[in-house]
Design a protein around this motif. Structure first.
Motif, mmCIF file in Angstrom:
data_model
loop_
_atom_site.group_PDB
_atom_site.id
_atom_site.type_symbol
_atom_site.label_atom_id
_atom_site.label_comp_id
_atom_site.label_asym_id
_atom_site.label_seq_id
_atom_site.Cartn_x
_atom_site.Cartn_y
_atom_site.Cartn_z
ATOM 1 N N SER A 281 -1.665 137.507 74.790
ATOM 2 C CA SER A 281 -0.770 136.690 75.613
ATOM 3 C C SER A 281 0.587 137.342 75.810
ATOM 4 C CB SER A 281 -0.591 135.295 74.984
ATOM 5 O OG SER A 281 0.062 135.400 73.739
ATOM 6 N N ALA A 282 0.903 138.372 75.015
ATOM 7 C CA ALA A 282 2.194 139.060 75.145
ATOM 8 C C ALA A 282 2.149 140.191 76.157
ATOM 9 C CB ALA A 282 2.630 139.607 73.786
ATOM 10 N N LEU A 283 0.970 140.484 76.723
ATOM 11 C CA LEU A 283 0.834 141.622 77.638
ATOM 12 C C LEU A 283 0.538 141.162 79.062
ATOM 13 C CD1 LEU A 283 -1.417 144.040 75.532
ATOM 14 C CD2 LEU A 283 1.058 144.188 75.851
ATOM 15 N N PRO A 284 1.098 141.850 80.082
ATOM 16 C CA PRO A 284 0.701 141.580 81.468
ATOM 17 C C PRO A 284 -0.756 141.973 81.689
ATOM 18 C CG PRO A 284 2.692 142.938 81.365
ATOM 19 C CD PRO A 284 2.125 142.890 79.989
ATOM 20 N N THR A 285 -1.359 141.431 82.739
ATOM 21 C CA THR A 285 -2.790 141.631 83.007
ATOM 22 C C THR A 285 -3.174 143.109 83.063
ATOM 23 O OG1 THR A 285 -2.856 139.554 84.222
ATOM 24 C CG2 THR A 285 -4.659 141.084 84.614
ATOM 25 N N PHE A 286 -2.400 143.941 83.763
ATOM 26 C CA PHE A 286 -2.745 145.360 83.886
ATOM 27 C C PHE A 286 -2.827 146.037 82.519
ATOM 28 C CE2 PHE A 286 -1.220 146.210 88.529
ATOM 29 C CZ PHE A 286 -2.440 145.723 88.985
ATOM 30 N N LEU A 287 -1.922 145.689 81.612
ATOM 31 C CA LEU A 287 -1.944 146.312 80.281
ATOM 32 C C LEU A 287 -3.101 145.773 79.448
ATOM 33 C CD1 LEU A 287 1.867 146.515 79.400
ATOM 34 C CD2 LEU A 287 0.390 148.229 80.472
ATOM 35 N N ARG A 288 -3.469 144.507 79.649
ATOM 36 C CA ARG A 288 -4.656 143.965 78.960
ATOM 37 C C ARG A 288 -5.914 144.701 79.407
ATOM 38 N NH1 ARG A 288 -3.932 137.424 79.796
ATOM 39 N NH2 ARG A 288 -1.727 137.341 79.282
ATOM 40 N N GLN A 289 -5.908 145.154 80.656
ATOM 41 C CA GLN A 289 -7.083 145.845 81.211
ATOM 42 C C GLN A 289 -7.123 147.321 80.833
ATOM 43 O OE1 GLN A 289 -6.457 145.042 85.357
ATOM 44 N NE2 GLN A 289 -7.399 143.005 85.286
ATOM 45 N N GLY A 290 -6.101 147.799 80.136
ATOM 46 C CA GLY A 290 -6.101 149.195 79.711
ATOM 47 C C GLY A 290 -5.493 150.156 80.708
ATOM 48 N N LEU B 116 9.676 136.334 85.427
ATOM 49 C CA LEU B 116 8.362 136.434 84.793
ATOM 50 C C LEU B 116 7.680 135.075 84.856
ATOM 51 C CD1 LEU B 116 9.175 138.621 81.662
ATOM 52 C CD2 LEU B 116 7.504 139.185 83.413
ATOM 53 N N HIS B 117 6.701 134.947 85.759
ATOM 54 C CA HIS B 117 5.950 133.696 85.835
ATOM 55 C C HIS B 117 4.603 133.964 86.502
ATOM 56 C CE1 HIS B 117 6.850 133.438 90.125
ATOM 57 N NE2 HIS B 117 8.138 133.525 89.869
ATOM 58 N N ALA C 163 8.269 143.809 86.175
ATOM 59 C CA ALA C 163 9.289 142.948 85.576
ATOM 60 C C ALA C 163 9.217 143.012 84.053
ATOM 61 C CB ALA C 163 9.098 141.507 86.061
ATOM 62 N N TRP C 164 7.999 142.998 83.525
ATOM 63 C CA TRP C 164 7.795 143.063 82.068
ATOM 64 C C TRP C 164 8.338 144.381 81.506
ATOM 65 C CZ3 TRP C 164 5.164 145.983 78.421
ATOM 66 C CH2 TRP C 164 4.885 145.369 77.195
ATOM 67 N N GLN C 165 8.078 145.484 82.207
ATOM 68 C CA GLN C 165 8.573 146.790 81.760
ATOM 69 C C GLN C 165 10.097 146.839 81.775
ATOM 70 O OE1 GLN C 165 6.312 149.143 84.597
ATOM 71 N NE2 GLN C 165 5.168 150.103 82.942
ATOM 72 N N ALA C 166 10.705 146.262 82.823
ATOM 73 C CA ALA C 166 12.166 146.248 82.888
ATOM 74 C C ALA C 166 12.747 145.469 81.714
ATOM 75 C CB ALA C 166 12.625 145.631 84.209
ATOM 76 N N ALA D 125 6.950 133.644 79.021
ATOM 77 C CA ALA D 125 7.970 134.693 78.896
ATOM 78 C C ALA D 125 8.559 134.749 77.495
ATOM 79 C CB ALA D 125 9.068 134.479 79.929
ATOM 80 N N ILE D 126 8.325 133.718 76.674
ATOM 81 C CA ILE D 126 8.873 133.721 75.311
ATOM 82 C C ILE D 126 8.299 134.861 74.480
ATOM 83 C CG2 ILE D 126 7.150 132.108 74.352
ATOM 84 C CD1 ILE D 126 10.887 132.477 73.419
ATOM 85 N N TYR D 127 7.131 135.390 74.877
ATOM 86 C CA TYR D 127 6.513 136.490 74.120
ATOM 87 C C TYR D 127 6.811 137.869 74.719
ATOM 88 C CZ TYR D 127 3.963 132.937 71.523
ATOM 89 O OH TYR D 127 3.642 131.874 70.714
ATOM 90 N N THR D 128 7.786 137.961 75.619
ATOM 91 C CA THR D 128 8.151 139.251 76.213
ATOM 92 C C THR D 128 8.989 140.050 75.231
ATOM 93 O OG1 THR D 128 8.217 138.198 78.392
ATOM 94 C CG2 THR D 128 9.260 140.361 78.188
#
Length: 740
Positions: free
Chosen positions: A111-120, A285-286, A297-300, A315-318
């Motif tokens: 839950s702390a990762l954006p979708t692209f990073l979850r996908q590797g 982040l939403h 946005a997550w990377q920034a 966003a609390i887990y960013t």
């Protein structure tokens, strides 16, 4: 014997949080070179059963760490990152969350990762830069106002600017692509610059009143240490200005600020306030962002480039390397509690995160939750009061209309119709509130009283007329055609009963044909950008009737609304949930607070069949704070949360008998194991016993000792999961906010 690093037979191992619905982390082997490169908090590709998954490294194991005999060791597939994406504080927060909410740790970490990073996918994606090609293209853009505006903004950036910045300025990606087709602009892919950017003031702060000054000073005294503040301010009392002035000082120190709001709909106006006050990198982040924009946005945020991070609950887990302040606006709002899957409460997680980060946190609301008032009473939070509206605005007066005796037209009393007409004639705006979307909540046969009920739920179908006539169940989502005749008696007169926002919209258009009626609910704002367009129209000082559901109750600033009409609030006075009166009181005060926020005085008219109800009279004769103090005493006397800690077990299967038997068996086991120190309520059928074709049952666990409750639940819950029939669904909700 344990292996030593000098032997070639060494097994190098890491522990990985794998996104599966199991409560363990799993050990994997890797080469010596990979072990040296591996970072705790980085991603790793692994094989799990027949799946290829992306997990997070949570520990680098030493040679003397025992090998778990339950699991066969596998080698990792690949190290995906050469550096940690999740820092130690976020790892600690995620671990605590998994333990506290008793949810599988691998799924919590995901839950702390954006979708692209979850996908590797790779961490370093290229940024889309947009640059003007033709400096004299005005003639090509005469037909499109949007393209003209985008072109003007881009000309201000001769070296080009990122798509993210342009989107924040209200320029849509589709508009940029249309300009690209006309060879007016070009898109360039470049590596992103993640260096932090300084924040400067774009606009001077407003003059703070005495209450605001005291609140600002108290929070600033707590910089660089943990302290929780409850900013308890009347609607329109300037809470946002308090946030902005505190943020200004925190940002001066080179720190980041995380601002959480309950709904995506609140982000446009909030981002507008922040952008008009600060020059700097602000990211959103939403869930409304596409995957690419969310990753950028997550990377920034994760690199420290973004100074202000504005988001909804997830966003609390960013990860934020320089976090100096957390703000949770509208802290009472139920949207901060995740109601599916990983059922965390962003408010409580935010307080724990502030503790880990050693920074202050502000929870702001005009109607704080009873839980937050209890924390103030216990000395765990400092209360800051704002007792006057900003500028010359005053609190609106509330009038009750008794629907039992009132003359009505289409569900609206004649006296209310007259008041609305007066405001519109004076070129003011009116807000009509009804928390029921659709056309009508019931379809009934006038001959035999048959009602259109959902075949899968214990609920009536709601009648909808847009985009076509149909019946819609708001609980399971099923849609059916509107019947032409009664299926029970074949009578052709089927009548919609009750009011939904779509029907009220029709009625208002007939009553006030010379004025715009703007409907705001989930149906009318489903398209991307639709809410922003509506919001922009409301901000113009033109007379309109604004009609909507609780989307309109959440912190919006409508300076030209002078009358709020609440058509029906009675259902909230009859609920079996002990929190129902709290939610109803908050809703009334929040909706009422949209009136009179500008220069003109506001009034509120509330239609009800129960004008003598104690809650309504408390809010009219006294205020929300008096209601909250009274409610705290009642909860304490009844030993209800927050004076006891609760967990809710939801059980779902095709048989209510199976639910009851299974829960009863385990309720007895828990009573015995805890020596009756845990109070078990139930099992009982859920308030909606059948939903989506399956039967629901509930069981509530209560204890005055939080640690004791969690201790006894842990092993007992795991045992329940292992013993449940395969077709049964069980969920555990720690600190439940709803009993439905």
């Amino acid at each position: 014997m344990p292996n030593t690093p000098s032997t070639p037979a060494d097994i190098y191992r890491i522990r990985v949080a794998v996104p599966v619905h199991l409560y363990d982390c799993f050990d994997y082997t890797l080469t010596a070179e990979q072990y040296r490169q591996a970072e705790v908090g980085a991603r790793v590709a692994v094989s799990f059963g027949r799946q290829n998954l992306v997990g997070i490294i949570v520990e680098k194991l030493t040679a003397d760490t025992p090998i778990d005999p339950r699991f066969k060791l596998k080698a990792i597939t690949e190290l995906l990152d050469d550096q940690a994406l999740l820092d130690q504080k976020i790892l600690s927060l995620l671990t605590w969350s998994a333990q506290y909410y008793q949810f599988p740790v691998g799924e919590v970490f995901q839950s702390a990762l954006p979708t692209f990073l979850r996908q590797g996918k790779p961490y370093n994606l290229l940024a889309r830069m947009w640059k003007v090609l033709d400096l004299h293209a005005e003639d090509k853009l005469t037909r499109s106002e949007k393209q003209q505006q985008a072109y003007k903004v881009l000309k201000l950036h001769p070296q080009g600017t990122t798509e993210n910045i342009l989107n924040l300025a209200g320029i849509e990606t589709a508009t940029l692509k249309a300009l690209e087709k006309k060879a007016v602009v070009q898109c360039i892919l470049e590596h992103q610059d993640f260096r932090p950017q300084p924040v400067t003031l774009a606009q001077m702060p407003l003059t703070a009143n005495e209450d605001q000054k005291k609140a600002i000073q108290q929070v600033l005294k707590a910089q660089k240490k943990y302290q929780a503040f409850l900013l308890d301010g009347l609607t329109g009392s300037g809470k946002t200005e308090v946030y902005l002035q505190i943020m200004q000082e925190v940002l001066k120190q080179g720190k980041q600020v995380l601002v959480l709001v309950p709904e995506i709909g609140l982000t446009p106006q909030t981002i507008s306030r922040f952008q008009s006050r600060f020059h700097g990198n602000i990211v959103l982040l939403h869930s409304g962002l596409n995957d690419s924009k969310r990753l950028q946005a997550w990377q920034a945020a994760q690199t420290g480039k973004a100074s202000i991070i504005l988001g909804t609950r997830s966003a609390i887990y960013t990860p934020l390397p320089n976090l100096g302040l957390i703000i949770l606006d509208e802290e009472h709002d139920l949207s901060f509690k995740q109601q599916e899957g990983f059922r965390y409460h962003a408010r409580d997680v935010a307080m724990y995160r502030a503790h880990l980060e050693n920074c202050p946190i502000i929870l702001g609301s005009a109607t704080p939750s009873i839980d937050s008032y209890a924390l103030v009473e216990m000395g765990k939070m400092t209360r800051l009061e704002l007792n006057q509206r900003a500028g010359a605005a005053v609190m609106p007066k509330i009038h009750l209309i008794d629907l039992k005796i009132a003359q009505k037209q289409n569900g609206i009393s004649q006296s209310l119709i007259d008041e609305i007409q007066k405001r519109l004639d004076r070129k003011e705006q009116v807000l009509v509130f009804l928390n029921r979307r659709g056309y009508a909540p019931v379809l009934i046969c006038e001959s035999c009283a048959w009602q259109a009920k959902c075949p899968h739920c214990d609920a009536n179908f709601t009648v909808h007329r847009q985009p076509y006539q149909h019946l819609h169940c708001h609980h399971c989502g099923s849609i059916h055609r509107l019947p032409e005749q009664c299926p029970q008696c074949n009578h052709s007169e089927l009548k919609p009963i009750g009011l939904g926002t779509a029907q009220v919209e029709e009625n208002l258009q007939q009553l006030f044909p010379h004025f715009d009626v703007i409907r705001v609910d989930r149906d009318s704002t489903s398209r991307v950008g639709s809410w922003q367009k509506i919001y922009d129209k409301i901000q113009k000082s033109e007379p309109v009737v604004l009609l909507g559901t609780q989307m309109l109750a959440k912190g919006h600033h409508f300076p030209y609304v002078t009358l709020v009409a609440i058509l029906d609030i009675d259902s909230g006075l009859l609920s079996v949930d002990f929190r129902a009166t709290e939610r109803t009181a908050q809703l009334i005060v929040q909706v009422a607070g949209r009136a009179g926020r500008g220069e003109r005085k506001g009034e509120v008219y509330l239609q009800t069949l129960r004008p003598d109800h104690p809650l309504l009279n408390t809010l009219i004769d006294k205020d929300y704070r008096h209601f909250a103090r009274q409610t705290l005493k009642e909860r304490q006397a009844a030993l209800l949360p927050p004076f006891r800690y609760a967990a809710l077990i939801r059980c779902e299967s095709k048989s209510q008998e199976q639910n009851q038997e299974f829960l009863q068996q385990h309720a007895q086991a828990l009573r015995q194991a805890s020596e009756n120190l845990i109070d078990v309520w139930g099992p009982i059928p859920a308030p909606m016993e059948r939903k989506a074709g399956r039967y629901q049952a509930h069981m509530v666990l209560l204890s005055q000792d939080r640690a004791r409750l969690h201790f006894y639940i842990r092993g007992w819950w795991q045992n329940m999961l292992h013993q449940k029939p395969s077709a049964m669904k069980l969920t555990l909700d720690i600190d439940p906010q709803e009993l439905s």
